[in-house]
Structure formats: structure tokens, C-alpha cells
Design an enzyme around this catalytic site. Structure first.
Site, PDB file in Angstrom:
ATOM      1  N   LEU A 146       0.843  -1.149   0.075  1.00  0.00           N
ATOM      2  CA  LEU A 146      -0.165  -0.020   0.096  1.00  0.00           C
ATOM      3  C   LEU A 146       0.978   1.120  -0.020  1.00  0.00           C
ATOM      4  O   LEU A 146       2.011   1.196   0.687  1.00  0.00           O
ATOM      5  CB  LEU A 146      -1.011  -0.007   1.240  1.00  0.00           C
ATOM      6  CG  LEU A 146      -1.931  -1.140   1.372  1.00  0.00           C
ATOM      7  CD1 LEU A 146      -2.569  -1.075   2.703  1.00  0.00           C
ATOM      8  CD2 LEU A 146      -2.927  -1.097   0.018  1.00  0.00           C
ATOM      9  N   ASP A 147       0.446   2.397  -0.691  1.00  0.00           N
ATOM     10  CA  ASP A 147       1.220   3.588  -0.729  1.00  0.00           C
ATOM     11  C   ASP A 147       1.342   4.052   0.699  1.00  0.00           C
ATOM     12  O   ASP A 147       0.378   3.843   1.626  1.00  0.00           O
ATOM     13  CB  ASP A 147       0.502   4.621  -1.718  1.00  0.00           C
ATOM     14  CG  ASP A 147       0.662   4.227  -3.195  1.00  0.00           C
ATOM     15  OD1 ASP A 147       1.356   3.142  -3.695  1.00  0.00           O
ATOM     16  OD2 ASP A 147      -0.380   4.539  -3.751  1.00  0.00           O
ATOM     17  N   ARG A 148       2.437   5.007   0.904  1.00  0.00           N
ATOM     18  CA  ARG A 148       2.725   5.668   2.373  1.00  0.00           C
ATOM     19  C   ARG A 148       1.523   5.907   2.641  1.00  0.00           C
ATOM     20  O   ARG A 148       1.315   5.780   4.191  1.00  0.00           O
ATOM     21  CB  ARG A 148       3.534   6.624   1.937  1.00  0.00           C
ATOM     22  CG  ARG A 148       4.220   7.015   3.355  1.00  0.00           C
ATOM     23  CD  ARG A 148       5.382   8.286   3.151  1.00  0.00           C
ATOM     24  NE  ARG A 148       5.544   8.963   4.140  1.00  0.00           N
ATOM     25  CZ  ARG A 148       6.348   8.362   5.168  1.00  0.00           C
ATOM     26  NH1 ARG A 148       6.835   7.263   4.957  1.00  0.00           N
ATOM     27  NH2 ARG A 148       6.536   9.160   6.315  1.00  0.00           N
ATOM     28  N   ARG A 205      -5.123   5.534  -8.184  1.00  0.00           N
ATOM     29  CA  ARG A 205      -4.829   7.222  -8.226  1.00  0.00           C
ATOM     30  C   ARG A 205      -4.454   7.395  -9.676  1.00  0.00           C
ATOM     31  O   ARG A 205      -5.148   8.543 -10.028  1.00  0.00           O
ATOM     32  CB  ARG A 205      -3.475   7.233  -7.542  1.00  0.00           C
ATOM     33  CG  ARG A 205      -3.481   6.842  -6.106  1.00  0.00           C
ATOM     34  CD  ARG A 205      -2.456   7.114  -5.277  1.00  0.00           C
ATOM     35  NE  ARG A 205      -1.931   8.373  -5.039  1.00  0.00           N
ATOM     36  CZ  ARG A 205      -0.566   8.597  -4.689  1.00  0.00           C
ATOM     37  NH1 ARG A 205       0.177   7.450  -4.186  1.00  0.00           N
ATOM     38  NH2 ARG A 205      -0.264   9.917  -4.756  1.00  0.00           N
TER      39      ARG A 205
END
Length: 305
Positions: A139-141, A241
Site C-alpha cells: 500500500l502507498d505510504r 490514483r
């Protein structure tokens, strides 16, 4: 299927449906384990049948005891570091965390310690479990929610293959900029690197296939926002995104892809994770509640998805 842990060993009572398999077939075709890992299990005699070194070409018999040495101590492979983390599911093979915002999934630089993987290692160390823990997906930050780790190499390799074959279902809640009029849709656009930006991705004809399914849950016309549910047909970096940005509805707070600063980060939450257990085949469903309880999500709970 009857299973039990016995010290460093994991024991499976051979079910009737496995009696057409040899160990070679079980590892190669059923578990789809990598050749290198299978070779390691054979050479280190980490597989037994009824307590003896087996013939890997002989068919298994119902009721025989298959023993796998899965739980010996290992180096973590990174530096354990304490951070408060939330566990959604755990057994001897897997662990699912509810990832907070502002933390990387794993180290991206040598000696980086402020990641979920470091916190996971500390969590296991505190329990007396010394495992080379492996993340199955990322998962992205600043994306929150359910994320899966494996505690041993065999479980990890099986889950890696399941992810590759799209047999792990991930459901996200996303807050998109603008009012999305189409109630359901599929975004099927390949994604590649942006040559002009080190971390940014973009829709590109030469990129990898990427498919996102979305469904509108609630519109906020006054705020010019739409709450949607997304599921992934593929798992590309920044996929949701990029896809939402390319249709003109970037995530709220996602400044990298054109979103406005109405949210303190990109408004994306991995709300639900569903998969078949790699060894028991039990269906596992993990629901990740909101940790920061963003007001815009009020009235929408992950367990209703």
C-alpha cells in the site's frame, strides 16, 4: 482438512482429494511453489510423510501424515522497531495488519526502520517468533487499510501466486474529486512510468495492463466529491490514483495526480481483503475499520461492503 502445528513442524492429514497427487505434483501444480523453494525443502529434508523422508514420486494415501518444517527460527532480514500496529487476522502462516497513513510498507533504503515491515518484525519478536516476514502486496505510504504478510516462505510463495492470478480480492474506499455521474464503471487503461517524474505513473500505451472497477456509493454535491468503492483486476503501482486522475476525478488530497488539498492525504482506504488460506483453503475475510475516522466517510462502514 485436518492440520496441526507440532513444534517446528506443520502436519496435514492427507485428504481423499489428494490421493491422486505425488509430493512433486502437490508442490508444483497445487501449491505452485517455486522450483528453488521446492528444491530447498527436498535437500534440507523439511518434508516428511509419517515421520520419514518420503519418495516424492509416490502417490499420497488418505490419512497419511504430511509434515512440513515451516517454523524454524530465521533472521528477520530487517531491523525490528516498535510502532503501534493493529492486527486484523493472524495464524501460524499469515498476518493481516490495518496499516495507518504516513508509513511505508517496507524499507526503500538501507537501514530504513520506520516502516510497517519493521513494526511487524518487532511485533513478532515480542511474541518470541523469529520469522523472515514477507509482504504479499503493498500500500502507498499514505494509503490506509488491510495489508497481508506471510510468516513463512511456503505460505508466501503460494500467496504470491494467488496475487499474480488475481485470486486475492481487494476492495477500496476512495473519495474522488468531482461528482461522478456514471454509477458503475470499468477503467481499463495500461499504466507505465512517467519519464519526467521519479515516482509518478501515467496511462501509457506501452505500459502494463491495468483494470479498475468502481461503483459510486455516495455523492457530495456541495463539496464536489464522490465516495466510491473500487476493486482491482490488476495491482499496478498507484493504479487507483492514476485511473481516477485520467478520467478527470483524482483522489481528494492526492496532489501528485491533480487532486485538491481538501483532504490531508490521498483519500484511499483498503477496506476489505478476501482470500483462500494457502494451506487450509479456509475463506478469510478481513475488514479494516478507519483508524483516523475521516468525517467525510461517516455513515459508510467497511463492513458494509
Amino acid at each position: 482438512m485436518q492440520t496441526a502445528r507440532k513444534g517446528d513442524w506443520y502436519e496435514i492429514s492427507i485428504p481423499a482429494e489428494w490421493t491422486t497427487y505425488t509430493l512433486e505434483i502437490l508442490f508444483r501444480d497445487v501449491w505452485k511453489a517455486p522450483k528453488k523453494l521446492t528444491h530447498l525443502f527436498r535437500m534440507e529434508k523439511r518434508v516428511q510423510v509419517n515421520g520419514h523422508v518420503p519418495d516424492w514420486t509416490k502417490r499420497l494415501a488418505q490419512g497419511e501424515k504430511l509434515q512440513l518444517k515451516l517454523f524454524q527460527e530465521e533472521e528477520f532480514g530487517l531491523i525490528p522497531r516498535f510502532q503501534d500496529i493493529h492486527v486484523l487476522y493472524e495464524d501460524d502462516h499469515l498476518i493481516v495488519f490495518n496499516k495507518p497513513a504516513g508509513i511505508d510498507t517496507h524499507p526503500n533504503e538501507q537501514n530504513q526502520t520506520n516502516t510497517l515491515a519493521n513494526a511487524a518484525a518487532y511485533y513478532l519478536q515480542a511474541k518470541g517468533e523469529f520469522r523472515h516476514i514477507r509482504h504479499i502486496h503493498r500500500l502507498d505510504r499514505d494509503t490506509t487499510g488491510a495489508i497481508l504478510f506471510a510468516k513463512n516462505a511456503l505460505a508466501g510463495s503460494i500467496m504470491d501466486k494467488m496475487l499474480e492470478e488475481r485470486n486475492i480480492k481487494r476492495t477500496y474506499l476512495a473519495l474522488a474529486t468531482g461528482v461522478i455521474k456514471q454509477k458503475k464503471g470499468i477503467i481499463d487503461k495500461p499504466i507505465g512510468r512517467d519519464r519526467h517524474h521519479a515516482t509518478r505513473r501515467r496511462v501509457s500505451t506501452g505500459g502494463q495492463k491495468a483494470v479498475t472497477h468502481y461503483e459510486v456509493l455516495k455523492s457530495f454535491k456541495k463539496d464536489n466529491l464522490t465516495l466510491i468503492k473500487c476493486t482491482l483486476g490488476t495491482g499496478r503501482t498507484h493504479q487507483i490514483r492514476v485511473h481516477l486522475s485520467t478520467i478527470g476525478h483524482p483522489l481528494a488530497g492526492d496532489l501528485l495526480y491533480g487532486g485538491t488539498a481538501v483532504f490531508k492525504r490521498q483519500a484511499l482506504h483498503a477496506a476489505k481483503l478476501e482470500f483462500s488460506h494457502p494451506l487450509t483453503k479456509e475463506t478469510i475475510i478481513c475488514i479494516a475499520p478507519f483508524l483516523d475516522n475521516p468525517p467525510i466517510f461517516q455513515g459508510i462502514e467497511p463492513d458494509s461492503l
